[in-house]
Design an enzyme around this catalytic site. Structure first.
Site, short mmCIF file in Angstrom:
data_model
loop_
_atom_site.label_atom_id
_atom_site.label_comp_id
_atom_site.label_asym_id
_atom_site.label_seq_id
_atom_site.Cartn_x
_atom_site.Cartn_y
_atom_site.Cartn_z
N ASP A 20 -4.05 -13.01 3.74
CA ASP A 20 -5.33 -12.55 4.29
C ASP A 20 -6.52 -12.83 3.39
O ASP A 20 -7.64 -12.44 3.70
CB ASP A 20 -5.26 -11.06 4.64
CG ASP A 20 -4.56 -10.22 3.58
OD1 ASP A 20 -4.21 -10.76 2.52
OD2 ASP A 20 -4.33 -9.02 3.84
N HIS A 50 -6.25 -7.44 -0.25
CA HIS A 50 -6.41 -6.03 -0.59
C HIS A 50 -5.62 -5.70 -1.85
O HIS A 50 -4.52 -6.21 -2.06
CB HIS A 50 -5.92 -5.14 0.55
CG HIS A 50 -6.60 -5.38 1.85
ND1 HIS A 50 -6.01 -6.12 2.87
CD2 HIS A 50 -7.81 -4.99 2.30
CE1 HIS A 50 -6.84 -6.17 3.90
NE2 HIS A 50 -7.93 -5.50 3.58
N ASP A 96 -2.55 -10.68 -2.23
CA ASP A 96 -3.14 -10.22 -0.98
C ASP A 96 -4.63 -9.95 -1.18
O ASP A 96 -5.08 -9.64 -2.28
CB ASP A 96 -2.42 -8.93 -0.57
CG ASP A 96 -2.74 -8.47 0.84
OD1 ASP A 96 -1.92 -8.70 1.74
OD2 ASP A 96 -3.81 -7.85 1.04
N HIS A 140 0.82 -1.22 0.00
CA HIS A 140 0.00 0.00 0.00
C HIS A 140 0.85 1.27 0.00
O HIS A 140 0.30 2.37 0.01
CB HIS A 140 -0.93 0.01 1.21
CG HIS A 140 -1.96 -1.08 1.21
ND1 HIS A 140 -2.79 -1.32 0.14
CD2 HIS A 140 -2.28 -2.01 2.15
CE1 HIS A 140 -3.58 -2.35 0.42
NE2 HIS A 140 -3.28 -2.79 1.63
#
Length: 339
Positions: free
Chosen positions: A282, A195, A193, A158
């Site tokens: 995740d 996200h 991931d 991120h």
């Protein structure tokens, strides 16, 4: 499989986290290191510590202004009368071309996208050695290793070139990919991931020499919300070199593997000769963020499919948060990566 980790990554111990207006403990806990390290050993990894390659490989994708901010902001913040224990922004510019303030508070708002990346005393040191871990692992791939695991914590995907966010400060996968590209290879980054890897996308969005691919929960109602949609394909020279594959919430193994096949087809079409995998765990059904529903055995199937592309592979740790299944998920993923 060779693996890389530096003990100084323990020194980042974030306390603050806000979601839906409620403050709670930060999910990116140092305890993740213990669980992941033990799981990697169980998978047969042999760890070594990274060398210090300096700021050069980091500054290849992060601005000098941003790196100076990360290195100095905590000491500056502590000089503010009544300031909190961690650097947490309370104001953000409406555009990246806005004026650059001298104030520590204003710079925090400029360089931190959200409140999920608090900066405390040990943050810069941990983030620096997390990046050095990825750099050293890239060196092992350049030396001929077919698969290497980089236990990077804090994670990185991120982090933009000049902005932290979502637990991330330095973009480890992007730094590693740039290191490989500078050595004459043609890298692709595949982010699995839950996200979207918005920072990774942002770093390479206008470039055609690194392909960025992300498989993630649909951001229409999931972090990072503003990035990760299928129509985001890159810009300028990079048009077509960014490939987003958003999935419906609750997607499980079979659909995930079908989408992964499309991602690997794009990677082959790009002519990649090395692969950096943003290894988020995740996407698991029991992860606290509950975006997707991949099983523990599904991670082995995912990495085995990636291995089937026949490219040297650097696995860079991204998300995957404390749960009873976290260690088993990493062991499964690493076993699938080596066959």
């Amino acid at each position: 499989m060779k693996a890389v980790f530096d003990e100084r990554q323990w020194r980042h111990d974030p306390k603050h986290f806000m979601a839906n207006g409620a403050i709670s403990a930060n999910p990116e806990q140092p305890e993740r290191i213990r669980v992941l390290h033990e799981a990697a050993l169980k998978a047969g990894c042999a760890f070594e510590a990274p060398a210090d390659s300096g700021l050069g490989p980091i500054a290849a994708i992060h601005s000098a202004e941003y790196l100076q901010f990360l290195e100095t902001i905590y000491s500056r913040w502590r000089r503010i009368e009544g300031a909190g224990e961690e650097v947490i922004p309370n104001i953000h510019p409406d555009r990246r071309a806005a004026g650059y303030p001298k104030s520590a508070v204003g710079q925090a708002g400029y360089h931190q996208a959200d409140t999920a990346c608090p900066i405390a005393e040990g943050t810069w040191e941990a983030a620096y050695w997390s990046a050095q871990t990825a750099i050293h692992a890239a060196g092992l791939v350049l030396a001929g290793e077919c698969a290497v695991y980089a236990l990077c914590r804090p994670p990185g995907h991120h982090a933009f070139g000049d902005m932290a966010g979502g637990f991330c400060f330095l973009n480890n996968a992007g730094i590693a990919a740039e290191r490989l590209r500078a050595a004459g290879l043609r890298p692709a980054i595949l982010d699995v991931d839950v996200h979207h890897g918005n920072g990774t996308q942002g770093v390479f969005y206008a470039r055609d020499d690194v392909l960025t691919v992300s498989i993630h929960a649909d951001p229409a109602r999931f972090y990072p919300f503003f990035w990760g949609h299928a129509q985001e394909r890159g810009e300028g020279p990079g048009l077509g070199a960014n490939f987003n594959l958003p999935l419906e919430r609750g997607t499980g193994d079979e659909t995930y593997l079908e989408v992964l096949a499309a991602a690997l087809t794009r990677i082959r079409s790009f002519g990649a000769d090395v692969l950096v995998v943003g290894l988020g765990l995740d996407a698991h059904v029991n992860d606290p963020f509950k975006g997707l529903a991949v099983s523990t055995s599904g991670f082995a199937r995912i990495t085995a499919a990636i291995r089937g592309a026949g490219l040297p592979m650097l696995l860079v740790q991204e998300g995957g948060y404390l749960s009873d299944d976290l260690g088993a998920n990493l062991t499964s993923a690493l076993e699938g990566a080596v066959g």
